[in-house]
Write a protein that holds these residues in place. Structure first.
Motif, PDB file in Angstrom:
ATOM      1  N   PHE A   1     -81.109  54.127 -21.392  1.00  0.00           N
ATOM      2  CA  PHE A   1     -81.088  52.983 -22.313  1.00  0.00           C
ATOM      3  C   PHE A   1     -80.661  53.523 -23.663  1.00  0.00           C
ATOM      4  CE2 PHE A   1     -84.167  51.158 -19.283  1.00  0.00           C
ATOM      5  CZ  PHE A   1     -83.535  49.949 -19.055  1.00  0.00           C
ATOM      6  N   PHE A   2     -79.628  52.956 -24.268  1.00  0.00           N
ATOM      7  CA  PHE A   2     -79.206  53.461 -25.567  1.00  0.00           C
ATOM      8  C   PHE A   2     -79.502  52.435 -26.659  1.00  0.00           C
ATOM      9  CE2 PHE A   2     -75.264  51.003 -25.593  1.00  0.00           C
ATOM     10  CZ  PHE A   2     -74.977  50.857 -24.237  1.00  0.00           C
ATOM     11  N   THR A   3     -79.873  52.943 -27.820  1.00  0.00           N
ATOM     12  CA  THR A   3     -80.256  52.094 -28.945  1.00  0.00           C
ATOM     13  C   THR A   3     -79.540  52.592 -30.191  1.00  0.00           C
ATOM     14  OG1 THR A   3     -82.047  53.423 -29.808  1.00  0.00           O
ATOM     15  CG2 THR A   3     -82.577  52.039 -27.935  1.00  0.00           C
ATOM     16  N   SER A   4     -79.699  51.862 -31.273  1.00  0.00           N
ATOM     17  CA  SER A   4     -79.086  52.318 -32.527  1.00  0.00           C
ATOM     18  C   SER A   4     -80.020  53.264 -33.276  1.00  0.00           C
ATOM     19  CB  SER A   4     -78.719  51.119 -33.411  1.00  0.00           C
ATOM     20  OG  SER A   4     -79.826  50.285 -33.549  1.00  0.00           O
ATOM     21  N   ASP A   5     -81.234  53.471 -32.748  1.00  0.00           N
ATOM     22  CA  ASP A   5     -82.217  54.309 -33.430  1.00  0.00           C
ATOM     23  C   ASP A   5     -82.211  55.760 -32.972  1.00  0.00           C
ATOM     24  OD1 ASP A   5     -83.047  52.081 -34.718  1.00  0.00           O
ATOM     25  OD2 ASP A   5     -84.576  51.602 -33.224  1.00  0.00           O
ATOM     26  N   SER A   6     -81.667  56.000 -31.786  1.00  0.00           N
ATOM     27  CA  SER A   6     -81.731  57.367 -31.273  1.00  0.00           C
ATOM     28  C   SER A   6     -80.454  57.724 -30.514  1.00  0.00           C
ATOM     29  CB  SER A   6     -82.948  57.522 -30.358  1.00  0.00           C
ATOM     30  OG  SER A   6     -82.850  56.619 -29.293  1.00  0.00           O
TER      31      SER A   6
ATOM     32  N   ASP B   1     -71.534  49.383 -20.782  1.00  0.00           N
ATOM     33  CA  ASP B   1     -72.368  48.305 -21.312  1.00  0.00           C
ATOM     34  C   ASP B   1     -72.142  48.194 -22.825  1.00  0.00           C
ATOM     35  OD1 ASP B   1     -74.057  46.180 -21.062  1.00  0.00           O
ATOM     36  OD2 ASP B   1     -75.902  47.347 -21.062  1.00  0.00           O
ATOM     37  N   TYR B   2     -72.768  47.220 -23.447  1.00  0.00           N
ATOM     38  CA  TYR B   2     -72.640  47.054 -24.892  1.00  0.00           C
ATOM     39  C   TYR B   2     -74.026  47.114 -25.514  1.00  0.00           C
ATOM     40  CZ  TYR B   2     -74.301  42.314 -24.118  1.00  0.00           C
ATOM     41  OH  TYR B   2     -75.070  41.230 -23.755  1.00  0.00           O
ATOM     42  N   LEU B   3     -74.045  47.339 -26.816  1.00  0.00           N
ATOM     43  CA  LEU B   3     -75.324  47.351 -27.537  1.00  0.00           C
ATOM     44  C   LEU B   3     -75.422  46.063 -28.347  1.00  0.00           C
ATOM     45  CD1 LEU B   3     -77.922  48.828 -28.287  1.00  0.00           C
ATOM     46  CD2 LEU B   3     -76.704  49.832 -30.216  1.00  0.00           C
ATOM     47  N   PRO B   4     -76.377  45.199 -28.008  1.00  0.00           N
ATOM     48  CA  PRO B   4     -76.487  43.932 -28.746  1.00  0.00           C
ATOM     49  C   PRO B   4     -77.114  44.149 -30.119  1.00  0.00           C
ATOM     50  CG  PRO B   4     -78.190  44.076 -27.094  1.00  0.00           C
ATOM     51  CD  PRO B   4     -77.364  45.319 -26.943  1.00  0.00           C
ATOM     52  N   ASP B   5     -76.938  43.156 -30.968  1.00  0.00           N
ATOM     53  CA  ASP B   5     -77.567  43.169 -32.286  1.00  0.00           C
ATOM     54  C   ASP B   5     -79.079  43.044 -32.096  1.00  0.00           C
ATOM     55  OD1 ASP B   5     -77.577  43.306 -34.951  1.00  0.00           O
ATOM     56  OD2 ASP B   5     -76.462  41.453 -35.312  1.00  0.00           O
ATOM     57  N   SER B   6     -79.813  43.590 -33.032  1.00  0.00           N
ATOM     58  CA  SER B   6     -81.263  43.472 -32.888  1.00  0.00           C
ATOM     59  C   SER B   6     -81.704  42.063 -33.280  1.00  0.00           C
ATOM     60  CB  SER B   6     -81.978  44.505 -33.746  1.00  0.00           C
ATOM     61  OG  SER B   6     -81.588  44.343 -35.076  1.00  0.00           O
ATOM     62  N   SER B   7     -82.858  41.702 -32.793  1.00  0.00           N
ATOM     63  CA  SER B   7     -83.428  40.396 -33.101  1.00  0.00           C
ATOM     64  C   SER B   7     -84.641  40.622 -33.977  1.00  0.00           C
ATOM     65  CB  SER B   7     -83.822  39.706 -31.799  1.00  0.00           C
ATOM     66  OG  SER B   7     -84.272  38.420 -32.069  1.00  0.00           O
TER      67      SER B   7
ATOM     68  N   VAL C   1     -93.484  43.421 -30.205  1.00  0.00           N
ATOM     69  CA  VAL C   1     -92.326  44.238 -29.827  1.00  0.00           C
ATOM     70  C   VAL C   1     -91.260  43.339 -29.231  1.00  0.00           C
ATOM     71  CG1 VAL C   1     -91.570  46.255 -28.505  1.00  0.00           C
ATOM     72  CG2 VAL C   1     -93.950  46.091 -29.268  1.00  0.00           C
ATOM     73  N   VAL C   2     -90.077  43.407 -29.781  1.00  0.00           N
ATOM     74  CA  VAL C   2     -88.968  42.576 -29.293  1.00  0.00           C
ATOM     75  C   VAL C   2     -87.837  43.486 -28.853  1.00  0.00           C
ATOM     76  CG1 VAL C   2     -87.360  40.713 -29.854  1.00  0.00           C
ATOM     77  CG2 VAL C   2     -89.599  40.802 -30.960  1.00  0.00           C
ATOM     78  N   TYR C   3     -87.474  43.391 -27.590  1.00  0.00           N
ATOM     79  CA  TYR C   3     -86.312  44.118 -27.075  1.00  0.00           C
ATOM     80  C   TYR C   3     -85.141  43.151 -27.070  1.00  0.00           C
ATOM     81  CZ  TYR C   3     -89.031  48.013 -25.025  1.00  0.00           C
ATOM     82  OH  TYR C   3     -89.832  49.098 -24.818  1.00  0.00           O
ATOM     83  N   SER C   4     -84.101  43.508 -27.784  1.00  0.00           N
ATOM     84  CA  SER C   4     -82.868  42.729 -27.725  1.00  0.00           C
ATOM     85  C   SER C   4     -81.951  43.464 -26.746  1.00  0.00           C
ATOM     86  CB  SER C   4     -82.253  42.666 -29.122  1.00  0.00           C
ATOM     87  OG  SER C   4     -81.042  41.977 -29.076  1.00  0.00           O
TER      88      SER C   4
ATOM     89  N   THR D   1     -87.287  46.063 -31.852  1.00  0.00           N
ATOM     90  CA  THR D   1     -87.878  45.701 -33.144  1.00  0.00           C
ATOM     91  C   THR D   1     -89.400  45.701 -33.016  1.00  0.00           C
ATOM     92  OG1 THR D   1     -86.018  44.256 -33.577  1.00  0.00           O
ATOM     93  CG2 THR D   1     -87.956  43.897 -34.934  1.00  0.00           C
ATOM     94  N   ASN D   2     -90.087  46.304 -33.984  1.00  0.00           N
ATOM     95  CA  ASN D   2     -91.558  46.265 -33.998  1.00  0.00           C
ATOM     96  C   ASN D   2     -92.006  45.505 -35.238  1.00  0.00           C
ATOM     97  OD1 ASN D   2     -92.559  48.182 -31.764  1.00  0.00           O
ATOM     98  ND2 ASN D   2     -90.911  49.306 -32.736  1.00  0.00           N
ATOM     99  N   TYR D   3     -93.006  44.680 -35.130  1.00  0.00           N
ATOM    100  CA  TYR D   3     -93.509  43.901 -36.259  1.00  0.00           C
ATOM    101  C   TYR D   3     -95.030  43.963 -36.236  1.00  0.00           C
ATOM    102  CZ  TYR D   3     -93.972  39.931 -39.467  1.00  0.00           C
ATOM    103  OH  TYR D   3     -94.266  39.117 -40.539  1.00  0.00           O
ATOM    104  N   LEU D   4     -95.615  44.503 -37.278  1.00  0.00           N
ATOM    105  CA  LEU D   4     -97.073  44.692 -37.301  1.00  0.00           C
ATOM    106  C   LEU D   4     -97.753  43.567 -38.071  1.00  0.00           C
ATOM    107  CD1 LEU D   4     -97.224  48.525 -38.008  1.00  0.00           C
ATOM    108  CD2 LEU D   4     -97.760  47.371 -35.873  1.00  0.00           C
ATOM    109  N   ILE D   5     -98.853  43.103 -37.533  1.00  0.00           N
ATOM    110  CA  ILE D   5     -99.619  42.061 -38.221  1.00  0.00           C
ATOM    111  C   ILE D   5    -101.102  42.299 -37.947  1.00  0.00           C
ATOM    112  CG2 ILE D   5     -99.228  40.468 -36.267  1.00  0.00           C
ATOM    113  CD1 ILE D   5     -99.479  38.149 -38.194  1.00  0.00           C
TER     114      ILE D   5
END
Lengths: 772, 303
Positions: free
Chosen positions: B40-45, B125-131, B248-251, B297-301
């Protein structure tokens, strides 16, 4: 004999069994001079046109002696024709139907079965079964080993309209599908249509199985019963008022629970728990001949299966308190049907049947526990209840009018059905003295839908050789705010090549407004009936069929048919969906798509004589295309079976001995097996995880071929008071291990191996019956 | 509840099952081992691959991560050479980047891998934009409340979380992790996945909730996605403790989405004999596995 040609006139009346007064459905009726022919309808009624003053009518019915009756101008109508059972004649003379009805009729793809013939066949665990006998006919498959499912010409198990005295049956099986709910002692007549549906039928895509219960003996009291390996049954019938009102009541119950109880106790000790399983059913009918033109029938059926584990109420003293506990877990399902029918002969041309019907099928699982604690000052009680129920209920009204107008035989009618569905509801109750109680239900709520239908059809004798049946079935289905109208054309034609040869063709467009959520692997009682909705549309099909029919020497009937059926909006569970998951709405668990079935069917039957039986062969293909299943690629249906052969032989040696034999062969069912295993992966891990499995397609593997031989021998012992019948049957005589499923296990050396698991090895059974 | 049904079915199966026969394995689909390439490839690593070999479903051998130094993996971005990967040994050997370059959203990537003895496999494959999480609001409601002997309110509570996501990509996977504290202490339990339903308020979206994860394939083209999570049922005793939540949101690309969803289904249904079979999706040519683009994407609350 006055054979002067005269204006056309109708002769009409009923045909019945001379011994019992029971109406004979499907009796062949022919005018000898003009060779016009017809057959009695579902109520034993016929109407035939003649142009002569005096008409000689010929009547023939399977297992009964033929009869010729002269009808004079002053003969009172309606006629009441009585036929005598041929096997009762002295000198062991076996006669039967000598007709060309199968050749003459426009109806194709129809099979009529005689209940006596079914009783002569080998039995499964002592029980003669109508559905299992029907499964031996070409074009009809039974699904898994031992099950009573019906898969007709590529259709699913939900696509069969099963009628018991006109009331639809939504689940026709007992004991997880191993037995049907139809008690043969209570049944008079069975007919199944696989295609060429006339306009009067609607509501299902693939077949109509019309089962008529016995009407009750109008002449004298009769009792019939049996004790079998699994169940016992008793049927009583007789006149309430001779030749005016009759009744029939029949009950059946298994005793597995009684038999297994000592074994459970032996295994678990007397721990206060009891568990068991049984199924039971009851058929009842009242038949009132109001006058010569009016008749009323009241029919009722109730049946259930129940598995239970329960503890006896148990009390004990603890810390100065009396504590009492009891619990029950049960899993039960069943049908209830009721119908009131009114037959009216309006005049010499018109016959009317009007009926009101009710049907209900329910399934429930309940776990409940109660406890109480009594001390000097107070009583504390606690109740825990956890239940799941699903049900379907229908209320319907229907009226059919038959008009004989010589070359035209018109049928018109209407029906309205109100459906009530509860696809799955959980109920949780919790009550404790002094605490807040919980009584809540969640899951799918009750939903209602309404179906109204109108139809008109005409059986038109275009010429002596060509006869056609054409008609339209109009249906309007309403669910919530949505309406789904449909106009379904029907057409069938017969062309006589000679007196004993005919070619036939038919087309039928069908619509079905209800779906069954059924697990692909097993036919289970918790299959859910659900309404078609905006999201899951009504199913539809088109079927064309062509073939020919031939009768040989008045003894053999031969039919050959080919068919192609396409189906739309049929549903399957989505990949990974499980019916156990009630949290997800049923609409989200299914995917809709297309299906098709095509093939050839061959049937050679002998219905009369000492030796009777048939040979059937089907060559067929069944396929499905569901966009969300198998990546949208077409796949073979689970019950696709290329070759299907059945050989049924009954031999009545004399009045004392009968022999029966059945041999079946079919290509193994399709199933889905993984072809590769490899490590799964997730975006947060960089090492191998649990395995995932790759498949090279849905239903990519075939079970081993299925074949089986059943044998039976029956001894009839005549007594002063009646008759004793002792039937000994052997199911799966050469103990073939037919696959029910495959499993992977590990052998002693730790190697994985594949095991074929069959359900039934050789199964002998004994059934002792009596008739008074 | 479902156990009772299964027990009933098994009881009857047991009663009537008295015949078994060992089949020849030859009667079953044969399997020839193929290279399994998972990435799995991401823009973070940077790109990382795990290689292994597929087995027959009835094979006894365990899976092994492959570590040949003679294997090579090349990555192309929009058909232009981008990176080459080499084996990094260890207990769980992976093939990692030699350039430290990371993938960029909305670009196509292709890989080629030649492994000795297993041949050449490839995937694209392609890398989608993050959500992103636009808004998140958390609160809890108490049901069936009552006062205990100390006149303190007790009862059952439900945690409610309303989440609004931007919808830049039609294939999303959402789950929620909770990091609560042990009763009366300041020690966190660590983030753990929550196993209750998340509901998509827009019924036009195609959603499926599998193994504590919500899969949304948004064919309706809705701009923002509103989720409601009414969950974390518990009993308030004296006082409810504050907890931290991570949304946690996986786009995902379509290939990654299908793979993750089907993998979840297979794992969730492995003990359910009544579930329908779920074939894995596979975008590896001449092999098995996944080469898929995912932006996380991670969002803490806390509430």
């Amino acid at each position: 004999m006055g054979l002067t040609l005269h204006a056309q006139k109708n002769i009409y009346g009923y045909v019945q069994d001379s011994a019992t007064g029971e109406r004979l459905i499907g009796t062949y009726v022919k005018t000898i001079q003009q060779s016009a022919s017809t057959s009695t309808n579902s109520y034993g009624y016929f109407s035939i046109q003649t142009t002569t003053d005096t008409t000689f009518l010929y009547f023939s019915y399977v297992g009964f002696a033929d009869k010729i009756v002269a009808v004079y101008p002053n003969t009172e109508l309606p006629l009441n024709i009585t036929l005598s059972a041929s096997f009762q004649l002295k000198g062991v003379k076996f006669t039967g139907r000598k007709d060309e009805k199968i050749v003459n009729s426009t109806q194709m793809s129809a099979i009529t079965m005689n209940v006596n013939q079914i009783k002569m066949m080998p039995r499964f665990m002592g029980e003669a079964d109508i559905i299992k006998a029907i499964q031996l006919m070409p074009g009809i498959k039974g699904g898994s080993e031992g099950s009573t499912g019906l898969y007709v010409r590529g259709g699913g198990p939900d696509q069969n309209l099963i009628l018991l005295d006109g009331s639809p049956v939504y689940n026709a099986s007992h004991l997880f599908g191993f037995f049907s709910i139809f008690n043969t002692d209570a049944i008079n007549h069975v007919q199944i249509l696989k295609g060429g549906f006339p306009a009067r039928y609607g509501g299902r895509l693939s077949s109509v199985l019309d089962i008529a219960m016995k009407e009750g003996n109008m002449k004298k009291f009769k009792a019939e019963g049996s004790v079998g390996a699994l169940a016992s049954k008793l049927t009583l019938e007789g006149p309430i008022k001779k030749d005016k009102i009759s009744y029939m009541i029949s009950g059946r119950r298994t005793y597995l629970d009684f038999l297994l109880q000592p074994l459970f106790q032996l295994a678990n000790g007397n721990n206060g728990y009891s568990q068991g399983y049984f199924f039971s059913d009851m058929n009842a009918k009242i038949n009132w001949k109001v006058n010569k033109n009016n008749r009323l029938y009241l029919s009722y059926y109730t049946g259930k299966d129940k598995y239970y584990v329960k503890s006896k109420p148990y009390s004990y003293l603890y810390d100065g308190k009396t504590i009492s506990d009891k619990s029950e877990d049960r899993n039960q399902w069943g049908n209830q049907l009721g119908g009131l029918r009114w037959n009216k002969v309006l005049n010499k041309n018109v016959f009317i049947n009007t009926q009101l019907n009710y049907t209900k099928y329910y399934y429930e699982i309940v776990q409940s526990a109660e406890s109480s604690e009594v001390n000097d000052t107070a009583t504390l009680e606690q109740l825990n209840y956890n239940g799941f129920t699903s049900s379907i209920r229908d209320y319907s009204i229907k009226s059919d009018v038959e008009i004989n107008n010589g070359k035209h035989y018109f049928r018109v009618g209407f029906s309205a059905i109100a459906h009530q569905f509860v696809p799955g509801r959980n109920t949780i109750k919790y009550k404790e003295t002094g605490q807040r109680s919980i009584d809540t239900s969640f899951g799918s709520d009750q939903t209602n839908s309404l179906e109204t239908s109108l139809y008109a059809e005409d059986d038109y004798e275009f010429s002596k050789k060509l006869k056609i049946n054409y008609g339209l079935h109009f249906n309007l289905y309403n669910y919530k705010k949505s309406f789904f109208p449909s106009v379904q054309p029907r057409f069938a034609a017969r062309y006589l090549l000679s007196k004993s040869w005919s070619v036939k063709a038919s087309f039928a467009n069908m619509r079905q407004n209800i779906h069954l959520l059924t697990n692909n692997n097993l036919g289970l009682p918790n299959d859910l009936w659900v309404p078609a909705t905006d999201k899951v549309k009504p199913m539809s099909s088109n079927q064309i069929a062509a073939g020919f029919a031939k009768s040989f020497n008045d003894l053999y009937e031969f039919t050959f048919e080919t068919y192609y059926k396409s189906m739309n909006h049929i549903i399957e569970f989505k990949e990974g969906a499980s019916f156990l998951n009630v949290n997800n709405s049923w609409e989200n668990k299914v995917a809709a798509g297309k299906g098709r079935g095509y093939g050839f069917e061959f049937l050679m039957q002998k219905k009369s004589g000492a030796v009777t039986g048939w040979i059937g062969y089907t060559l067929s293909w069944i396929k499905r295309t569901i966009p969300e299943v198998n990546f949208g690629k077409e796949f073979y249906y689970k019950y696709d079976s290329r070759h299907d052969i059945s050989f049924v032989l009954n031999y009545k040696e004399n009045e004392k001995w009968d022999y029966g034999m059945v041999w079946v062969f079919r290509t193994g069912n399709a199933t889905t097996l993984a072809t590769a295993a490899y490590p799964g992966y997730s975006p947060t891990s960089f090492y191998t995880t649990s395995p995932v499995y790759g498949y090279n397609g849905r239903n990519n593997f075939r079970f081993a071929n299925y074949h089986r031989l059943d044998l039976s021998i029956t001894r009839h012992i005549k007594k002063k008071w009646g008759m004793i019948d002792i039937n000994f049957s052997v199911y799966n005589a050469y103990s073939r291990i037919n696959p029910f499923y495959y499993k992977i296990s590990t052998d002693n050396r730790g190697n994985k191996q594949i095991i074929r698991v069959g359900l039934f090895p050789i199964l002998p059974s004994l059934n002792i019956g009596f008739k008074i | 509840m479902k156990n009772l049904f299964i027990l009933t079915a098994l009881l009857f199966t047991f009663i009537f099952t008295s015949c078994e026969k060992t089949e020849k394995v030859d009667n079953f689909p044969r399997h020839e081992g193929k290279l399994v390439a998972n990435c799995f490839f991401t823009s973070d690593s940077t790109f990382k691959f795990v290689l292994s070999k597929s087995l027959s479903p009835i094979d006894n051998a365990p899976f092994k991560q492959l570590n040949s130094t003679k294997a090579f993996i090349k990555i192309y971005e929009d058909n232009i050479f981008f990176d080459s990967l080499v084996c990094k040994g260890g207990l769980y050997p992976t093939y990692t980047s030699t350039t430290n370059r990371t993938a960029s959203a909305l670009h196509n990537y292709r890989f080629e891998c030649n492994y000795p003895g297993l041949g050449k496999v490839s995937g694209e494959d392609y890398l989608p934009d993050s959500s992103s999480v636009l808004k998140a609001k958390g609160y809890y409601t108490i049901l069936n409340s009552y006062y205990d002997n100390d006149s303190v309110i007790n009862g059952n509570y439900f945690t409610n979380l309303n989440i609004e996501l931007s919808n830049n990509n039609p294939y999303l996977m959402v789950f929620i992790q909770k990091n609560s504290y042990y009763q009366g202490s300041s020690y966190p339990t660590g983030y753990q996945e929550i196993y209750e339903d998340i509901t998509d308020l827009n019924s036009a979206n195609e959603t499926e909730y599998i193994a504590s994860r919500l899969y949304i394939s948004n064919s309706a083209g809705v701009k923002n996605i509103n989720l409601k999570w009414t969950t974390d049922y518990g009993i308030v005793y004296k006082k409810r403790t504050t907890a931290d939540y991570n949304i946690v949101v996986y786009s995902c690309s379509k290939a990654a989405f299908d793979y993750l969803k089907r993998q979840s289904l297979q794992w969730e249904n492995q003990d359910d004999p009544f579930s329908q079979p779920t074939p894995m999706s596979n975008n590896i040519v001449n092999g098995y596995g996944i080469f898929g683009g995912v932006n996380v994407t991670n969002y803490l609350i806390s509430f």
